[in-house]
Enzyme design. Structure first.
Site, short mmCIF file in Angstrom:
data_model
loop_
_atom_site.label_atom_id
_atom_site.label_comp_id
_atom_site.label_asym_id
_atom_site.label_seq_id
_atom_site.Cartn_x
_atom_site.Cartn_y
_atom_site.Cartn_z
N LYS A 245 -35.55 1.35 66.39
CA LYS A 245 -35.39 1.88 64.99
C LYS A 245 -33.89 2.41 64.75
O LYS A 245 -33.26 2.58 65.44
CB LYS A 245 -36.20 3.35 64.53
CG LYS A 245 -37.93 2.82 64.55
CD LYS A 245 -38.86 3.87 64.33
CE LYS A 245 -40.13 3.55 64.01
NZ LYS A 245 -41.07 4.70 63.49
N TYR B 232 -45.71 -2.11 57.46
CA TYR B 232 -46.47 -0.64 57.23
C TYR B 232 -47.40 -0.69 56.36
O TYR B 232 -47.66 0.35 55.72
CB TYR B 232 -45.25 0.29 57.09
CG TYR B 232 -44.45 1.03 58.28
CD1 TYR B 232 -45.18 1.25 59.51
CD2 TYR B 232 -43.07 0.60 58.51
CE1 TYR B 232 -44.28 1.52 60.75
CE2 TYR B 232 -42.20 0.97 59.49
CZ TYR B 232 -42.89 1.60 60.45
OH TYR B 232 -41.96 1.87 61.86
N PHE C 99 -45.76 10.32 53.44
CA PHE C 99 -44.43 10.00 53.98
C PHE C 99 -44.10 8.44 53.93
O PHE C 99 -42.92 8.24 54.51
CB PHE C 99 -44.78 10.31 55.62
CG PHE C 99 -45.80 9.47 56.41
CD1 PHE C 99 -45.57 8.14 56.91
CD2 PHE C 99 -46.99 9.92 56.62
CE1 PHE C 99 -46.49 7.35 57.69
CE2 PHE C 99 -47.89 9.04 57.28
CZ PHE C 99 -47.77 7.94 57.83
N ARG D 158 -46.76 2.26 74.71
CA ARG D 158 -46.98 3.23 73.71
C ARG D 158 -46.80 4.54 74.68
O ARG D 158 -46.64 5.47 74.22
CB ARG D 158 -48.39 3.24 73.27
CG ARG D 158 -48.86 2.14 72.26
CD ARG D 158 -48.34 2.25 70.92
NE ARG D 158 -49.04 3.57 70.28
CZ ARG D 158 -48.89 3.71 68.74
NH1 ARG D 158 -48.05 3.00 68.14
NH2 ARG D 158 -49.55 4.86 68.25
N THR E 95 -46.01 10.11 68.52
CA THR E 95 -45.41 9.94 67.20
C THR E 95 -44.40 10.97 66.65
O THR E 95 -43.23 10.89 66.39
CB THR E 95 -46.21 9.56 66.09
OG1 THR E 95 -47.25 8.53 66.35
CG2 THR E 95 -45.57 9.29 64.71
N ARG F 64 -39.43 8.80 72.84
CA ARG F 64 -39.32 9.93 71.64
C ARG F 64 -38.77 11.21 72.05
O ARG F 64 -38.15 11.91 71.17
CB ARG F 64 -40.57 9.71 70.86
CG ARG F 64 -40.82 8.27 69.94
CD ARG F 64 -42.32 8.22 69.42
NE ARG F 64 -42.25 7.11 68.46
CZ ARG F 64 -43.10 6.71 68.14
NH1 ARG F 64 -44.49 7.08 68.57
NH2 ARG F 64 -43.50 5.67 67.04
N ASN G 207 -38.05 8.53 64.57
CA ASN G 207 -38.74 8.61 65.98
C ASN G 207 -38.18 7.64 66.96
O ASN G 207 -39.23 7.30 68.00
CB ASN G 207 -39.94 9.36 65.92
CG ASN G 207 -40.83 8.07 65.36
OD1 ASN G 207 -40.18 7.01 64.86
ND2 ASN G 207 -42.04 8.12 65.28
N HIS H 250 -40.66 2.05 67.26
CA HIS H 250 -41.89 1.47 67.15
C HIS H 250 -42.45 0.60 68.20
O HIS H 250 -41.86 -0.34 68.86
CB HIS H 250 -42.02 0.72 65.72
CG HIS H 250 -43.30 -0.24 65.41
ND1 HIS H 250 -44.32 0.42 64.90
CD2 HIS H 250 -43.77 -1.32 65.70
CE1 HIS H 250 -45.36 -0.47 64.94
NE2 HIS H 250 -44.86 -1.51 65.53
N GLU I 59 -48.22 -8.24 63.56
CA GLU I 59 -46.78 -7.52 63.68
C GLU I 59 -45.95 -8.79 64.03
O GLU I 59 -44.92 -8.77 63.39
CB GLU I 59 -46.66 -6.40 64.37
CG GLU I 59 -47.40 -5.34 63.66
CD GLU I 59 -47.46 -3.89 64.32
OE1 GLU I 59 -46.66 -3.97 65.56
OE2 GLU I 59 -47.89 -2.93 64.02
P1 IDP Z 1 -46.75 5.09 65.64
O1 IDP Z 1 -45.38 4.79 65.16
O2 IDP Z 1 -46.61 6.17 66.58
O3 IDP Z 1 -47.63 4.13 65.59
P2 IDP Z 1 -47.87 5.74 62.82
O4 IDP Z 1 -48.87 6.67 62.65
O5 IDP Z 1 -48.32 4.24 62.78
O6 IDP Z 1 -46.99 6.09 64.08
O7 IDP Z 1 -46.77 5.96 61.66
C1 IDP Z 1 -45.64 4.98 61.51
C2 IDP Z 1 -44.57 5.71 61.34
O8 IDP Z 1 -44.60 6.51 60.06
C3 IDP Z 1 -44.12 6.77 62.38
O9 IDP Z 1 -43.46 6.10 63.61
C4 IDP Z 1 -43.23 7.58 61.81
O10 IDP Z 1 -42.01 6.91 61.75
C5 IDP Z 1 -43.76 7.70 60.47
N1 IDP Z 1 -44.62 8.73 60.08
C6 IDP Z 1 -45.99 8.80 60.75
N2 IDP Z 1 -46.67 9.95 60.36
C7 IDP Z 1 -45.65 10.76 59.69
C8 IDP Z 1 -45.66 11.98 59.17
O11 IDP Z 1 -46.77 12.65 59.17
N3 IDP Z 1 -44.53 12.59 58.35
C9 IDP Z 1 -43.41 11.74 58.50
N4 IDP Z 1 -43.35 10.34 59.06
C10 IDP Z 1 -44.44 10.17 59.65
MG MG Z 2 -48.35 2.88 64.18
#
Ligand code: IDP
Ligand code: MG
Length: 138
Positions: free
Chosen positions: A9, A49, A57, A85, A91, A102, A112, A115, A126
């Site tokens: 990212k 997304y 968010f 993962r 996350t 992370r 973070n 992805h 994807e």
């Molecule tokens: P992942 O990247 O671990 O699969 P997802 O739930 O798919 O997590 O969320 C996608 C991205 O959205 C996350 O990597 C993060 O950048 C952002 N994100 C997810 N949940 C939150 C949150 O609660 N607050 C702010 N950003 C979030």
């Molecule tokens: Mg995800």
């Protein structure tokens, strides 16, 4: 071979952590099947997304992901989806295990660092957003 879509990212890419992150994946034996530097626009972000559109968010996420270049990759190998993962960590970096990408590099839950596809169905959806068949080698 199982494949997964990785994004280094804009935070991690911009701070120069790409080489260290790629080394982690290569040290696990995973192969780089495709790679490029690109910048997301809002349209690509909305496709990638799609499951998060409407969440609180989402706006911050798209603003961040479109803010600067990133590196997109396809990685391949046995059990690569689940293993990456695990290597990436939770996350929210505050909840990520020690030694995960992370934990090491993420600034917060939005910025973070990485992805990775979360399932075979997600990877299959994807990967073609970012790479055509002829851009993939492996
Ligand atoms: P992942 O990247 O671990 O699969 P997802 O739930 O798919 O997590 O969320 C996608 C991205 O959205 C996350 O990597 C993060 O950048 C952002 N994100 C997810 N949940 C939150 C949150 O609660 N607050 C702010 N950003 C979030
Ligand atoms: Mg995800």
């Amino acid at each position: 071979m199982e494949k997964t879509l990785i994004l280094i990212k804009p935070d991690a890419f911009g701070k120069g952590h790409t080489g260290d992150i790629l080394k982690r994946y290569e040290d696990e034996g995973f192969k780089i099947i495709a790679a490029k530097v690109m910048q997301m626009d809002e349209k690509i972000a909305a496709i990638h997304y799609a499951e998060h559109i409407g969440k609180n968010f989402y706006g911050d996420l798209v603003e961040f992901m479109t803010s600067a270049p990133l590196m997109a990759l396809v990685l391949g190998g046995e059990n690569v989806i689940q293993r990456v993962r695990e290597i990436n960590g939770a996350t929210n970096p505050a909840k990520a295990d020690e030694g995960t990408i992370r934990k090491l590099y993420a600034e917060g839950v939005t910025k973070n660092a990485v992805h990775a596809s979360d399932s075979p169905a997600s990877a299959a959806r994807e990967i073609p957003i970012f790479f055509s068949e002829i851009e993939q080698f492996g």
